[in-house]
Design an enzyme around this catalytic site. Structure first.
Site, PDB file in Angstrom:
ATOM      1  N   ASP A 493      27.076  38.186  41.665  1.00 53.03           N
ATOM      2  CA  ASP A 493      27.963  37.181  41.091  1.00 53.03           C
ATOM      3  C   ASP A 493      27.293  36.582  39.857  1.00 53.03           C
ATOM      4  O   ASP A 493      26.146  36.104  39.930  1.00 53.03           O
ATOM      5  CB  ASP A 493      28.263  36.081  42.105  1.00 53.03           C
ATOM      6  CG  ASP A 493      29.353  35.149  41.634  1.00 53.03           C
ATOM      7  OD1 ASP A 493      30.514  35.368  42.045  1.00 53.03           O
ATOM      8  OD2 ASP A 493      29.068  34.228  40.853  1.00 53.03           O
ATOM      9  N   GLU A 536      34.126  37.453  38.479  1.00 49.46           N
ATOM     10  CA  GLU A 536      32.746  37.742  38.095  1.00 49.46           C
ATOM     11  C   GLU A 536      31.950  38.349  39.240  1.00 49.46           C
ATOM     12  O   GLU A 536      30.714  38.376  39.216  1.00 49.46           O
ATOM     13  CB  GLU A 536      32.056  36.461  37.607  1.00 49.46           C
ATOM     14  CG  GLU A 536      31.883  35.372  38.664  1.00 49.46           C
ATOM     15  CD  GLU A 536      33.046  34.409  38.719  1.00 49.46           C
ATOM     16  OE1 GLU A 536      32.826  33.239  39.056  1.00 49.46           O
ATOM     17  OE2 GLU A 536      34.195  34.828  38.436  1.00 49.46           O
TER      18      GLU A 536
END
Length: 618
Positions: A493, A536
């Site tokens: 992430d 993301e």
């Protein structure tokens, strides 16, 4: 225009060509139950112009009266009530519609060709009786009356049509504008005027590809098609006549007309055409130049590459010349052995072979060809002097497609070749369709692969998407179980990614995501599968990798992203990434649990210092 055509509504508007005067009176009389030849003759006598033309008609060469006919009664008796009625109808239409208001419609050329058609079909039917020449003459004269009807009923609109389209395109445009084309309207008018059904059926068939059926209707249809070619030849200029001659010669052969006989036959028709033109005041001395109707052109099958095999040089020379005149490309061989070599080298489309030859006879040639790959689809015609059942069965067992008995009738041979032409063309179409299917299949396979890639690929980063990631992880987990190999999963992430979107915009965020994916893929091993889950978040499947090794992989990816920052973007802070790792050995944990453990490890990194890696504890 309406999409539905109503003939009776159009007829009620009185815009269609229709008879008048004596012709109308004769038509009304013939419909009555008490009509007789004597009453019809009395009506004809009342019209001097019609009387003279009927007597000329009855005495014309095409109808071959045994004695000169000098009075109307004899002429009407000889012709019959219906032919007189139809003849009067035709002349009435000619007289009433020599000109009109349709721009672009050549009324003179129309009637000149209609008259040529009438003379031609009358001459043909006087040689080959299917209907009486008197009836055939009228049918020929009115065989394209639908064109005149459209020019009369819708002058301006039809003028636009004929100035913009020809052939099949014109027919489509007519149906679009009027909900009917001139061929259909011709049949409707002839039906309304009481023409026999065989005339209508034959006229319709004459505009379609020929069939092998040998009924009276189909014979008349072939005669009409031949007459149409002759009418075009009559009205055409020298250049058009030259282009039409091969088709005319080929069609003439089916009507028993060889080249010399055909020349005399055409000359006779042209002379009669000029004579009739003077009688009914139709100009026949102005040659026309007009395009070939592609629909009619398509009805003439292309010539074939034919191999003719016979040990009789006179037979070879005669048939070779005749088949060449019919539009075919002919090669000759004098025995089976040379023919076999020729077939292998030149691959003809059709072979015509004699039976009795030395050293290899026709039967052996056929068997040899059928046993080879090159001869399986070759069309074979056998020439034989024998008509015994045993001989013919033996020939068909050897692989022939058809046979012609000697002495060879050119007309019969051309008919058999014509049947072979359709088979050859069908084979070519099937082969072309087969190639098209193969090409379409290959294109479809490529398209399916592309669609598969699109369905499983993240457009922005080019990495496999979530759908692919979960499916592939399940597959790799099954493989790891089967071979007792370790499997690890990395959940990744990007840190503070929301601030990039908030401060620099989503375009800059897309650049960062694509850059991070590129670095991630480069840092991973060839066996690792890097995927984008969404936003993301990323996932890396590390096959045959235990947890400790996966930590090293995760650190390499983290370090590469921290070190290689995207350029030309004014980042507020460097891009970093947090990574959670979970490893599996044996059947625990399962692949879904593996994701949850990696995600929990990632959560702990994100709530801590970030920009770090963490291995989940089992």
């Amino acid at each position: 225009m309406s999409n539905e055509f109503n003939f009776h509504e159009l007829k009620a508007t009185e815009r269609l060509p229709s008879p008048s005067g004596t012709a109308l009176a004769i038509m009304q009389l013939v419909q009555k139950e008490d009509a007789s030849i004597q009453k019809v003759a009395e009506l004809v006598k009342a019209d001097p112009a019609l009387s003279g033309r009927i007597i000329n008609f009855a005495n014309s060469a095409a109808f071959g009266s045994r004695r000169p006919i000098a009075n109307i009664s004899d002429a009407v008796v000889m012709m019959g009530m219906q032919p007189v009625r139809n003849f009067a109808l035709s002349l009435s239409l000619v007289g009433n519609h020599r000109g009109g208001h349709c721009p672009g419609f050549d009324y003179g050329a129309y009637w000149a060709q209609a008259l040529a058609m009438a003379v031609a079909i009358a001459s043909i039917t006087s040689r080959e009786r299917t209907v009486t020449p008197e009836e055939a003459f009228t049918l020929g004269l009115l065989s394209d009356i639908g064109r005149l009807a459209l020019a009369t009923a819708w002058s301006d609109i039809y003028g636009e049509c004929i100035n913009t389209a020809h052939g099949a395109e014109l027919l489509n445009l007519e149906r679009e504008r009027f909900a009917v084309d001139h061929k259909e309207l011709t049949l409707l008018l002839l039906l309304d005027w009481g023409f026999p059904g065989i005339f209508l059926d034959a006229l319709k068939l004459s505009l379609e590809p020929p069939t092998e059926e040998n009924s009276r209707t189909t014979r008349l249809a072939r005669q009409l098609a031949f007459a149409r070619l002759l009418s075009r030849y009559c009205i055409g200029d020298d250049q058009y006549r030259s282009s039409l001659l091969p088709s005319l010669q080929q069609e003439a052969s089916a009507h028993g007309l060889e080249n010399e006989t055909l020349s005399d036959f055409i000359a006779e028709i042209i002379q009669q055409w000029h004579d009739w033109g003077k009688q009914i005041e139709i100009k026949t001395d102005v040659p026309q130049t007009f395009p070939v109707d592609r629909h009619e052109q398509s009805n003439t099958l292309p010539g074939l590459d034919i191999l003719l095999v016979d040990d009789d040089p006179i037979m070879l020379a005669r048939l070779s010349k005749q088949l060449t005149n019919a539009g075919h490309r002919v090669e000759i061989c004098r025995d089976g052995e040379s023919a076999l070599k020729h077939v292998i080298k030149h691959k003809p489309q059709l072979v015509i072979t004699d039976w009795r030859m030395k050293p290899m006879d026709g039967l052996t040639l056929c068997k040899t060809l059928r046993s080879s790959e090159i001869g399986k689809n070759l069309y074979l015609i056998m020439l034989t002097a024998s008509e015994s059942e045993d001989a013919l069965v033996e020939a068909f067992d050897a692989g022939i497609d058809d046979f012609v008995t000697k002495p060879v009738s050119l007309r019969v041979l051309l008919a058999r070749i014509h049947a072979g032409q359709r088979i050859v063309l069908l084979q070519q179409e099937v082969e072309q369709e087969k190639q098209d299917i193969q090409r379409y299949s290959a294109e479809l396979a490529v398209a399916n692969r592309r669609l598969g890639m699109m369905a499983n690929t993240d457009i922005l980063t080019g990495l496999p998407n979530r759908r692919y990631a979960l499916t592939r992880l399940e597959q790799e987990w099954d493989t790891a179980q089967r071979y007792n190999r370790p499997l690890s999963v990395l959940m990744l992430d990007l840190d503070h990614f929301k601030s990039v979107n908030d401060t620099l915009g989503h375009d800059a965020g897309d650049v960062v995501l694509a850059h991070a994916a590129k670095i991630m893929k480069a840092a991973a091993r060839a066996s690792d599968i890097a995927c984008r889950l969404g936003g993301e978040e990323f996932l890396v499947i590390a096959t045959n990798t235990d947890g400790a090794t996966a930590v090293l992989l995760a650190e390499r990816i983290r370090s590469a992203i921290q070190t290689n920052q995207p350029k030309d973007i004014g980042l507020v802070m460097p891009i970093t990434i947090s990574i959670g790792i979970a490893g599996s050995i044996g059947n625990k944990p399962g692949w879904q649990e593996l994701i949850k453990l990696a995600d929990q490890a990632l959560y702990k990194v994100k709530t801590g210092s970030r920009n770090a890696v963490r291995l989940a504890s089992l």
